[in-house]
Motif scaffolding. Structure first.
Motif, PDB file in Angstrom:
ATOM      1  N   VAL A  29       0.680  -1.183   0.025  1.00 31.49           N
ATOM      2  CA  VAL A  29       0.090   0.121   0.185  1.00 31.49           C
ATOM      3  C   VAL A  29       0.994   1.243   0.109  1.00 31.49           C
ATOM      4  CG1 VAL A  29      -1.677   1.300   1.464  1.00 31.49           C
ATOM      5  CG2 VAL A  29      -2.171  -1.070   1.111  1.00 31.49           C
ATOM      6  N   LEU A  30       1.878   1.266   0.823  1.00 36.77           N
ATOM      7  CA  LEU A  30       2.664   2.494   0.932  1.00 36.77           C
ATOM      8  C   LEU A  30       3.667   2.702  -0.354  1.00 36.77           C
ATOM      9  CD1 LEU A  30       4.023   2.669   4.796  1.00 36.77           C
ATOM     10  CD2 LEU A  30       2.122   3.755   3.650  1.00 36.77           C
ATOM     11  N   LEU A  32       2.530   1.530  -3.533  1.00 40.42           N
ATOM     12  CA  LEU A  32       1.539   2.295  -4.255  1.00 40.42           C
ATOM     13  C   LEU A  32       1.185   3.814  -3.913  1.00 40.42           C
ATOM     14  CD1 LEU A  32      -0.465   1.694  -6.820  1.00 40.42           C
ATOM     15  CD2 LEU A  32      -2.081   1.234  -4.875  1.00 40.42           C
ATOM     16  N   THR A  33       1.252   3.950  -2.829  1.00 42.26           N
ATOM     17  CA  THR A  33       1.293   5.662  -2.503  1.00 42.26           C
ATOM     18  C   THR A  33       2.382   6.273  -2.892  1.00 42.26           C
ATOM     19  OG1 THR A  33      -0.410   4.811  -0.713  1.00 42.26           O
ATOM     20  CG2 THR A  33       0.582   7.021  -0.678  1.00 42.26           C
ATOM     21  N   ALA A  34       3.413   5.613  -2.703  1.00 43.02           N
ATOM     22  CA  ALA A  34       4.667   6.666  -2.997  1.00 43.02           C
ATOM     23  C   ALA A  34       4.620   6.755  -4.565  1.00 43.02           C
ATOM     24  CB  ALA A  34       5.779   5.878  -2.450  1.00 43.02           C
ATOM     25  N   LEU A  36       2.288   6.854  -6.991  1.00 39.92           N
ATOM     26  CA  LEU A  36       1.296   7.803  -7.302  1.00 39.92           C
ATOM     27  C   LEU A  36       1.594   9.427  -6.871  1.00 39.92           C
ATOM     28  CD1 LEU A  36      -1.912   5.609  -6.381  1.00 39.92           C
ATOM     29  CD2 LEU A  36      -1.076   5.958  -8.874  1.00 39.92           C
ATOM     30  N   LEU A  37       2.272   9.316  -5.573  1.00 40.62           N
ATOM     31  CA  LEU A  37       2.414  10.568  -5.179  1.00 40.62           C
ATOM     32  C   LEU A  37       3.629  11.220  -5.815  1.00 40.62           C
ATOM     33  CD1 LEU A  37       2.000  12.686  -3.048  1.00 40.62           C
ATOM     34  CD2 LEU A  37       3.492  11.469  -1.610  1.00 40.62           C
ATOM     35  N   ASN A  40       2.532  12.299  -9.536  1.00 40.00           N
ATOM     36  CA  ASN A  40       1.799  13.450  -9.386  1.00 40.00           C
ATOM     37  C   ASN A  40       2.302  14.826  -9.172  1.00 40.00           C
ATOM     38  OD1 ASN A  40      -1.180  12.629 -10.330  1.00 40.00           O
ATOM     39  ND2 ASN A  40      -0.268  10.933  -9.163  1.00 40.00           N
ATOM     40  N   LEU A  95       7.622   8.491   4.204  1.00 38.49           N
ATOM     41  CA  LEU A  95       7.036   7.173   3.707  1.00 38.49           C
ATOM     42  C   LEU A  95       7.766   6.020   4.428  1.00 38.49           C
ATOM     43  CD1 LEU A  95       6.122   7.683   0.117  1.00 38.49           C
ATOM     44  CD2 LEU A  95       4.421   7.430   2.085  1.00 38.49           C
ATOM     45  N   THR A  99       6.161   3.423   7.307  1.00 39.93           N
ATOM     46  CA  THR A  99       6.251   2.090   6.949  1.00 39.93           C
ATOM     47  C   THR A  99       6.646   1.351   8.069  1.00 39.93           C
ATOM     48  OG1 THR A  99       6.646   2.523   4.681  1.00 39.93           O
ATOM     49  CG2 THR A  99       7.095   0.314   5.570  1.00 39.93           C
TER      50      THR A  99
END
Length: 234
Positions: A29-30, A32-34, A36-37, A40, A95, A99
């Motif tokens: 999850v982290l 994937l978040t990293a 996408l972040l 963007n 991040l 984690t």
């Protein structure tokens, strides 16, 4: 003593599996978040590209003030690029820190759950003693891999209970006092034996061990809640 249907090894194995799956989910999850972040976030060279475009499209800007303005824009673009780079580093560190915190929290939760299940199993099934060594000469008691140095009176009380367990007997407080003191059971007080049991439990120290090891059956007496085959009296 009946063997529990769910052993401590099973609980540990299930807990380890849940921990591995939880850590994998947190990291995924982290991660994937990293991704996408970072995807963007604006391009660090976007501002420099716009300034360069201004230079190219306005080649006729030749006065001192105009050139100074272009230099300021170029410096601003460089500062903006460096700021974005530092932001990326800060986000990455945060991040990683998040984690670590989540993994640690998950580990603690799984550990507490497994420990609580073990304690509940011990409370229901009794203390699983694989060996009980009572050495009167040194006043020591070995329970599994734990060793206790007790008072002579406490060791004698435990030895009396162990001998009764070998004979599959249950002793009242008066009977315990009679065996230890050598008097007739009719001449002994129930409270005296109960006091010896209390002192034995206090000497063992660990409430879980003492309360589960020495069972008190209402209106019947005291006994050791262990298999007689694991007892070793010396």
């Amino acid at each position: 003593m009946p063997v529990p249907s769910i052993s401590a090894a099973d609980l540990t194995r299930h807990g380890s599996r849940a921990l591995i799956l939880g850590i994998g989910a947190i990291v995924a999850v982290l991660a994937l978040t990293a991704v996408l972040l970072f995807l963007n976030l604006p391009d660090a060279n976007a501002f420099n590209a716009r300034v360069e475009r201004v230079f190219v499209e306005n080649a006729d800007l030749t006065t001192g003030a105009e050139i100074k303005l272009l230099e300021i824009l170029a410096q601003s673009g460089t500062a903006f690029s460096e700021t974005l780079v530092s932001y990326r580093i800060v986000i990455f560190v945060l991040l990683v820190f998040a984690t670590g915190l989540l993994v640690t929290s998950l580990f603690m939760v799984v550990t507490l759950v497994v420990l609580n299940r073990r304690l509940a199993m011990v409370e229901k099934q009794g203390l699983q003693v694989s060996s009980l060594l009572i050495d009167r000469a040194t006043n020591t008691v070995g329970i599994n891999d734990m060793e206790f140095r007790l008072t002579p009176a406490a060791v004698e009380t435990l030895a009396v209970l162990a001998e009764a367990r070998l004979d599959d007997d249950m002793l009242t407080g008066a009977a315990i006092e009679a065996v230890i003191s050598g008097r007739s059971e009719a001449d002994c007080d129930e409270a005296a034996g109960a006091t010896r049991i209390k002192r034995l439990r206090d000497a063992l120290g660990n409430q879980l061990i003492s309360e589960v090891l020495v069972k008190n059956v209402a209106r019947q007496g005291y006994m050791l809640a262990i298999d007689a085959r694991v007892i070793d009296l010396r």
